[in-house]
Design a protein around this motif. Structure first.
Motif, mmCIF file in Angstrom:
data_model
loop_
_atom_site.group_PDB
_atom_site.id
_atom_site.type_symbol
_atom_site.label_atom_id
_atom_site.label_comp_id
_atom_site.label_asym_id
_atom_site.label_seq_id
_atom_site.Cartn_x
_atom_site.Cartn_y
_atom_site.Cartn_z
ATOM 1 N N LEU A 1 0.184 -14.652 12.030
ATOM 2 C CA LEU A 1 0.665 -14.356 10.691
ATOM 3 C C LEU A 1 0.624 -15.607 9.836
ATOM 4 N N SER A 2 0.314 -15.434 8.558
ATOM 5 C CA SER A 2 0.388 -16.569 7.640
ATOM 6 C C SER A 2 1.831 -16.768 7.216
ATOM 7 N N LYS B 1 12.473 0.893 3.766
ATOM 8 C CA LYS B 1 13.471 0.112 3.046
ATOM 9 C C LYS B 1 13.404 -1.364 3.422
ATOM 10 N N GLY B 2 13.878 -2.207 2.483
ATOM 11 C CA GLY B 2 14.034 -3.619 2.787
ATOM 12 C C GLY B 2 12.969 -4.507 2.187
ATOM 13 N N LEU B 3 13.179 -5.829 2.353
ATOM 14 C CA LEU B 3 12.231 -6.820 1.882
ATOM 15 C C LEU B 3 10.935 -6.735 2.688
ATOM 16 N N GLU B 4 9.841 -7.138 2.060
ATOM 17 C CA GLU B 4 8.550 -7.076 2.730
ATOM 18 C C GLU B 4 8.526 -7.933 3.987
ATOM 19 N N GLU B 5 9.195 -9.093 3.936
ATOM 20 C CA GLU B 5 9.221 -9.972 5.110
ATOM 21 C C GLU B 5 9.903 -9.288 6.294
ATOM 22 N N ALA C 1 7.644 -6.529 7.626
ATOM 23 C CA ALA C 1 6.528 -7.117 8.375
ATOM 24 C C ALA C 1 6.995 -7.597 9.747
ATOM 25 N N ALA C 2 8.194 -8.171 9.809
ATOM 26 C CA ALA C 2 8.738 -8.606 11.096
ATOM 27 C C ALA C 2 8.965 -7.414 12.015
ATOM 28 N N SER C 3 9.410 -6.302 11.447
ATOM 29 C CA SER C 3 9.628 -5.097 12.244
ATOM 30 C C SER C 3 8.317 -4.595 12.842
ATOM 31 N N ARG C 4 7.263 -4.593 12.020
ATOM 32 C CA ARG C 4 5.959 -4.149 12.533
ATOM 33 C C ARG C 4 5.472 -5.083 13.639
ATOM 34 N N LEU C 5 5.703 -6.379 13.456
ATOM 35 C CA LEU C 5 5.267 -7.354 14.448
ATOM 36 C C LEU C 5 6.004 -7.162 15.775
ATOM 37 N N ALA D 1 8.081 -13.306 8.155
ATOM 38 C CA ALA D 1 8.058 -12.400 9.306
ATOM 39 C C ALA D 1 7.987 -13.161 10.618
ATOM 40 N N GLN D 2 7.190 -14.244 10.654
ATOM 41 C CA GLN D 2 7.047 -14.992 11.887
ATOM 42 C C GLN D 2 8.372 -15.641 12.291
ATOM 43 N N HIS D 3 9.109 -16.164 11.315
ATOM 44 C CA HIS D 3 10.391 -16.792 11.610
ATOM 45 C C HIS D 3 11.374 -15.758 12.163
ATOM 46 N N LEU D 4 11.435 -14.581 11.569
ATOM 47 C CA LEU D 4 12.321 -13.529 12.064
ATOM 48 C C LEU D 4 11.911 -13.096 13.473
#
Length: 368
Positions: A345-346, A191-195, A198-202, A155-158
């Protein structure tokens, strides 16, 4: 008085070398007379081509080297034989030393990325690089990243890709607050991968003045131009890029076959030639040549290995714009603010970056 933009060019890169790259630089110089060039490569091949353009030669310096990275070299091989001595390395090193503002190469993508990472290092807050491409859309153009530098993403990278991509879009498209979308298998939040989720929420939770987060976008939204910046990890981005290139060629072939089918079709083609000319210009890959390496502590532009002089000029002009409008400063500024505002984020263990010893398969495909 405006300071000139200094561009270091790997004159031996790509399928054609200086016989195409030097004329491409001459085209770019005609439009941007405030450019100064540093060419690296085999002087015996470069000198005659350069002297054929006296005005370009007058604003250029030539640095001879016997070593050039081939399009077939793996990054590890390129580093062993070309580190500190190849035309590719020396062009990048010119940026590191402050002798140039940007490096441009049409050479092997994996080798160029590996050398850029080792020579220039990564920016603060960024662990892995990305390649940003410019995509033709119904609205104009869209920035898409990453298109092949890093396989997998947390998520952090995205999140960082969104920040860097928006900084690029502000320069290229002259936008104050570009819209950013995350590429996903659907627009619904579940929908989608968890990563990706998580990036969307961030992105939603972080107040960012530099971008306007749109939400999830799907594959067909890229061509529609739904957002100014599309963010994805390198595996999906590279496949999307190659699919779009293949589709454009397929449509072009269909049109050529249709126009040869009977005298009425030929007559229709003659009457519609202006429209077909506009379509050809819109789909011409040369007009969108030039991938920007983001996340590095320096500006590096990747030109397509098979590009002609016009495409090479386009890549050089992108580098010119990045330097003239201070891309690195804008990215550093945006990253500093975003990392202050965003929660910590970890890093997830499944994100895998490409390195000099193990380049991802999609990167090999993009070398040419």
């Amino acid at each position: 008085m405006i300071e000139p933009v200094r561009i270091a060019v790997d004159a031996m890169g790509g399928d054609h070398g200086p016989e195409v790259i030097i004329p491409g630089a001459a085209h770019a110089f005609e439009r941007h007379p405030d450019v100064r060039f540093l060419f690296f490569g085999d002087e015996k091949r470069i000198r005659p081509v350069l002297e054929a353009s006296p005005r370009l030669a007058a604003v250029s310096r030539l640095h001879h080297t016997d070593v050039a990275v081939s399009m077939e070299d793996k990054p590890s091989q390129a580093l062993r034989k070309g580190r500190r001595v190849s035309s590719m390395w020396l062009a990048i090193e010119a940026v590191k030393k402050g002798e140039a503002d940007v490096a441009v190469s049409a050479g092997n993508t994996g080798a160029l990325m590996a050398m850029s990472k080792i020579c220039l290092h990564m920016m603060a807050h960024i662990e892995r690089p990305a390649i940003a491409a410019f995509w033709p859309t119904l609205r104009g153009e869209t920035v898409v990243l990453d298109v092949g530098a890093t396989i997998g993403a947390n998520a952090q990278h995205l999140f960082d890709l969104a920040v860097m991509g928006s900084a690029l879009a502000r320069i290229v498209f002259n936008l104050q607050r570009p819209t950013v979308g995350l590429l996903n298998v659907g627009v619904e939040e579940i929908k989608g991968l968890e990563e990706v989720k998580a990036a969307s929420r961030l992105l939603r939770q972080t107040p960012l003045a530099s971008l306007d987060y749109y939400g999830f976008v799907e594959g067909d939204d890229i061509g529609k131009g739904t957002v100014d910046v599309v963010v994805t990890e390198g595996f999906a981005g590279n496949i999307a890029l190659k699919t779009a290139e293949g589709t454009a060629k397929q449509i072009g072939q269909y049109l050529r076959e249709a126009m040869r089918h009977g005298w009425l079709s030929r007559l229709g083609y003659l009457l519609a030639q202006p429209a077909f000319a506009r379509l050809k210009t819109k789909m011409d890959p040369r007009n969108l040549n030039g991938g920007v390496f983001l996340g590095l502590d320096g500006v590096v532009i990747k030109s397509h290995g098979g590009s002609d002089a016009i495409g090479t000029a386009r890549a050089i002009e992108i580098g010119y714009a990045m330097a003239r409008h201070e891309l690195l400063h804008k990215i550093r500024e945006a990253l500093a603010v975003s990392h202050e505002e965003a929660p910590v984020l970890s890093v997830e263990p499944n994100a895998k970056a490409c390195d000099a010893s193990a380049p991802p398969a999609p990167m090999e495909a993009s070398d040419r």
